[in-house]
Design a protein around this motif. Structure first.
Motif, PDB file in Angstrom:
ATOM      1  N   GLY A  16      44.197  54.469 -54.344  1.00  0.00           N
ATOM      2  CA  GLY A  16      43.883  55.854 -54.084  1.00  0.00           C
ATOM      3  C   GLY A  16      42.966  56.496 -55.098  1.00  0.00           C
ATOM      4  O   GLY A  16      42.228  57.428 -54.775  1.00  0.00           O
ATOM      5  N   ASP A  17      42.980  56.025 -56.329  1.00  0.00           N
ATOM      6  CA  ASP A  17      42.121  56.605 -57.357  1.00  0.00           C
ATOM      7  C   ASP A  17      40.767  55.902 -57.448  1.00  0.00           C
ATOM      8  O   ASP A  17      39.969  56.192 -58.333  1.00  0.00           O
ATOM      9  CB  ASP A  17      42.811  56.595 -58.719  1.00  0.00           C
ATOM     10  CG  ASP A  17      43.160  55.198 -59.196  1.00  0.00           C
ATOM     11  OD1 ASP A  17      42.843  54.229 -58.493  1.00  0.00           O
ATOM     12  OD2 ASP A  17      43.750  55.091 -60.281  1.00  0.00           O
ATOM     13  N   GLY A  18      40.500  54.974 -56.530  1.00  0.00           N
ATOM     14  CA  GLY A  18      39.212  54.286 -56.515  1.00  0.00           C
ATOM     15  C   GLY A  18      39.177  52.989 -57.296  1.00  0.00           C
ATOM     16  O   GLY A  18      38.216  52.238 -57.224  1.00  0.00           O
ATOM     17  N   GLU A  19      40.244  52.704 -58.059  1.00  0.00           N
ATOM     18  CA  GLU A  19      40.300  51.455 -58.822  1.00  0.00           C
ATOM     19  C   GLU A  19      40.542  50.285 -57.872  1.00  0.00           C
ATOM     20  O   GLU A  19      41.203  50.435 -56.847  1.00  0.00           O
ATOM     21  CB  GLU A  19      41.440  51.504 -59.846  1.00  0.00           C
ATOM     22  CG  GLU A  19      41.215  52.479 -60.972  1.00  0.00           C
ATOM     23  CD  GLU A  19      40.100  52.040 -61.897  1.00  0.00           C
ATOM     24  OE1 GLU A  19      40.027  50.849 -62.229  1.00  0.00           O
ATOM     25  OE2 GLU A  19      39.306  52.903 -62.294  1.00  0.00           O
ATOM     26  N   ILE A  20      40.015  49.125 -58.226  1.00  0.00           N
ATOM     27  CA  ILE A  20      40.243  47.940 -57.413  1.00  0.00           C
ATOM     28  C   ILE A  20      41.724  47.587 -57.482  1.00  0.00           C
ATOM     29  O   ILE A  20      42.317  47.559 -58.554  1.00  0.00           O
ATOM     30  CB  ILE A  20      39.378  46.762 -57.885  1.00  0.00           C
ATOM     31  CG1 ILE A  20      37.904  47.084 -57.604  1.00  0.00           C
ATOM     32  CG2 ILE A  20      39.784  45.466 -57.204  1.00  0.00           C
ATOM     33  CD1 ILE A  20      36.937  46.055 -58.119  1.00  0.00           C
ATOM     34  N   ARG A  21      42.298  47.357 -56.331  1.00  0.00           N
ATOM     35  CA  ARG A  21      43.723  47.065 -56.229  1.00  0.00           C
ATOM     36  C   ARG A  21      44.032  45.720 -56.876  1.00  0.00           C
ATOM     37  O   ARG A  21      43.341  44.739 -56.664  1.00  0.00           O
ATOM     38  CB  ARG A  21      44.130  47.040 -54.764  1.00  0.00           C
ATOM     39  CG  ARG A  21      45.615  46.845 -54.553  1.00  0.00           C
ATOM     40  CD  ARG A  21      45.982  46.880 -53.108  1.00  0.00           C
ATOM     41  NE  ARG A  21      45.664  48.195 -52.564  1.00  0.00           N
ATOM     42  CZ  ARG A  21      45.572  48.450 -51.275  1.00  0.00           C
ATOM     43  NH1 ARG A  21      45.738  47.492 -50.400  1.00  0.00           N
ATOM     44  NH2 ARG A  21      45.300  49.659 -50.854  1.00  0.00           N
ATOM     45  N   LYS A  22      45.090  45.681 -57.652  1.00  0.00           N
ATOM     46  CA  LYS A  22      45.534  44.443 -58.297  1.00  0.00           C
ATOM     47  C   LYS A  22      46.601  43.793 -57.434  1.00  0.00           C
ATOM     48  O   LYS A  22      47.372  44.472 -56.770  1.00  0.00           O
ATOM     49  CB  LYS A  22      46.107  44.739 -59.679  1.00  0.00           C
ATOM     50  CG  LYS A  22      45.073  45.264 -60.630  1.00  0.00           C
ATOM     51  CD  LYS A  22      45.675  45.556 -61.969  1.00  0.00           C
ATOM     52  CE  LYS A  22      44.596  46.101 -62.893  1.00  0.00           C
ATOM     53  NZ  LYS A  22      45.127  46.596 -64.124  1.00  0.00           N
ATOM     54  N   LYS A  23      46.631  42.479 -57.448  1.00  0.00           N
ATOM     55  CA  LYS A  23      47.665  41.761 -56.713  1.00  0.00           C
ATOM     56  C   LYS A  23      48.994  41.940 -57.428  1.00  0.00           C
ATOM     57  O   LYS A  23      49.081  41.858 -58.647  1.00  0.00           O
ATOM     58  CB  LYS A  23      47.345  40.263 -56.639  1.00  0.00           C
ATOM     59  CG  LYS A  23      46.219  39.936 -55.711  1.00  0.00           C
ATOM     60  CD  LYS A  23      46.670  40.068 -54.282  1.00  0.00           C
ATOM     61  CE  LYS A  23      45.571  39.646 -53.341  1.00  0.00           C
ATOM     62  NZ  LYS A  23      45.727  40.216 -52.037  1.00  0.00           N
ATOM     63  N   ARG A  24      50.025  42.165 -56.651  1.00  0.00           N
ATOM     64  CA  ARG A  24      51.355  42.304 -57.219  1.00  0.00           C
ATOM     65  C   ARG A  24      51.909  40.939 -57.577  1.00  0.00           C
ATOM     66  O   ARG A  24      51.526  39.931 -56.998  1.00  0.00           O
ATOM     67  CB  ARG A  24      52.272  42.985 -56.200  1.00  0.00           C
ATOM     68  CG  ARG A  24      51.885  44.405 -55.936  1.00  0.00           C
ATOM     69  CD  ARG A  24      52.639  44.998 -54.776  1.00  0.00           C
ATOM     70  NE  ARG A  24      53.975  44.459 -54.594  1.00  0.00           N
ATOM     71  CZ  ARG A  24      55.007  45.194 -54.207  1.00  0.00           C
ATOM     72  NH1 ARG A  24      54.875  46.466 -53.981  1.00  0.00           N
ATOM     73  NH2 ARG A  24      56.186  44.632 -54.029  1.00  0.00           N
ATOM     74  N   GLU A  25      52.811  40.918 -58.529  1.00  0.00           N
ATOM     75  CA  GLU A  25      53.394  39.657 -58.969  1.00  0.00           C
ATOM     76  C   GLU A  25      54.259  38.998 -57.900  1.00  0.00           C
ATOM     77  O   GLU A  25      54.468  37.800 -57.939  1.00  0.00           O
ATOM     78  CB  GLU A  25      54.206  39.865 -60.245  1.00  0.00           C
ATOM     79  CG  GLU A  25      53.328  40.132 -61.440  1.00  0.00           C
ATOM     80  CD  GLU A  25      54.100  40.100 -62.739  1.00  0.00           C
ATOM     81  OE1 GLU A  25      55.336  39.945 -62.727  1.00  0.00           O
ATOM     82  OE2 GLU A  25      53.453  40.218 -63.785  1.00  0.00           O
ATOM     83  N   ASP A  26      54.721  39.780 -56.915  1.00  0.00           N
ATOM     84  CA  ASP A  26      55.535  39.185 -55.862  1.00  0.00           C
ATOM     85  C   ASP A  26      54.703  38.725 -54.665  1.00  0.00           C
ATOM     86  O   ASP A  26      55.249  38.309 -53.647  1.00  0.00           O
ATOM     87  CB  ASP A  26      56.656  40.126 -55.427  1.00  0.00           C
ATOM     88  CG  ASP A  26      56.166  41.426 -54.830  1.00  0.00           C
ATOM     89  OD1 ASP A  26      54.965  41.737 -54.947  1.00  0.00           O
ATOM     90  OD2 ASP A  26      56.996  42.146 -54.246  1.00  0.00           O
ATOM     91  N   THR A  27      53.380  38.744 -54.802  1.00  0.00           N
ATOM     92  CA  THR A  27      52.496  38.226 -53.761  1.00  0.00           C
ATOM     93  C   THR A  27      52.680  36.718 -53.669  1.00  0.00           C
ATOM     94  O   THR A  27      52.701  36.020 -54.678  1.00  0.00           O
ATOM     95  CB  THR A  27      51.025  38.544 -54.095  1.00  0.00           C
ATOM     96  OG1 THR A  27      50.864  39.956 -54.185  1.00  0.00           O
ATOM     97  CG2 THR A  27      50.082  37.989 -53.043  1.00  0.00           C
ATOM     98  N   LEU A  28      52.810  36.223 -52.461  1.00  0.00           N
ATOM     99  CA  LEU A  28      52.981  34.784 -52.277  1.00  0.00           C
ATOM    100  C   LEU A  28      51.651  34.061 -52.468  1.00  0.00           C
ATOM    101  O   LEU A  28      50.593  34.575 -52.137  1.00  0.00           O
ATOM    102  CB  LEU A  28      53.526  34.483 -50.882  1.00  0.00           C
ATOM    103  CG  LEU A  28      54.925  35.026 -50.582  1.00  0.00           C
ATOM    104  CD1 LEU A  28      55.300  34.731 -49.145  1.00  0.00           C
ATOM    105  CD2 LEU A  28      55.950  34.449 -51.534  1.00  0.00           C
ATOM    106  N   ILE A  29      51.743  32.848 -52.976  1.00  0.00           N
ATOM    107  CA  ILE A  29      50.546  32.036 -53.209  1.00  0.00           C
ATOM    108  C   ILE A  29      49.804  31.783 -51.899  1.00  0.00           C
ATOM    109  O   ILE A  29      48.579  31.739 -51.875  1.00  0.00           O
ATOM    110  CB  ILE A  29      50.916  30.719 -53.918  1.00  0.00           C
ATOM    111  CG1 ILE A  29      51.350  31.017 -55.358  1.00  0.00           C
ATOM    112  CG2 ILE A  29      49.758  29.734 -53.917  1.00  0.00           C
ATOM    113  CD1 ILE A  29      50.296  31.699 -56.224  1.00  0.00           C
TER     114      ILE A  29
END
Length: 70
Positions: A16-29
């Motif tokens: 929402g603030d324009g920053e590139i979204r980071k992958k969450r640690e619970d994202t599956l490989i």
């Protein structure tokens, strides 16, 4: 109403603030592999979590994992 932000030059979504979204640690490989290729986290199961792989490899982020393929 949900506001949609344009994707960056590298086609990544933005928060929402324009920053590139980071992958969450619970994202599956398997999800990471769909975006970046089957070579990512080679040797790990597709149902492993990104945070687990990063911890075991001693890396701080997905960017580091992508730069240092196994």
């Amino acid at each position: 109403m949900t506001k949609h932000y344009p994707k960056g030059l590298d086609n990544r979504m933005r928060d929402g603030d324009g920053e590139i979204r980071k992958k969450r640690e619970d994202t599956l490989i398997r999800t990471v592999r769909k975006e970046y290729g089957d070579h990512v986290a080679d040797g790990y199961r597709s149902d492993a979590k990104l945070g687990t792989v990063l911890k075991e490899e001693g890396l701080a982020s997905l960017s580091e994992l992508l730069k240092h393929p196994k």
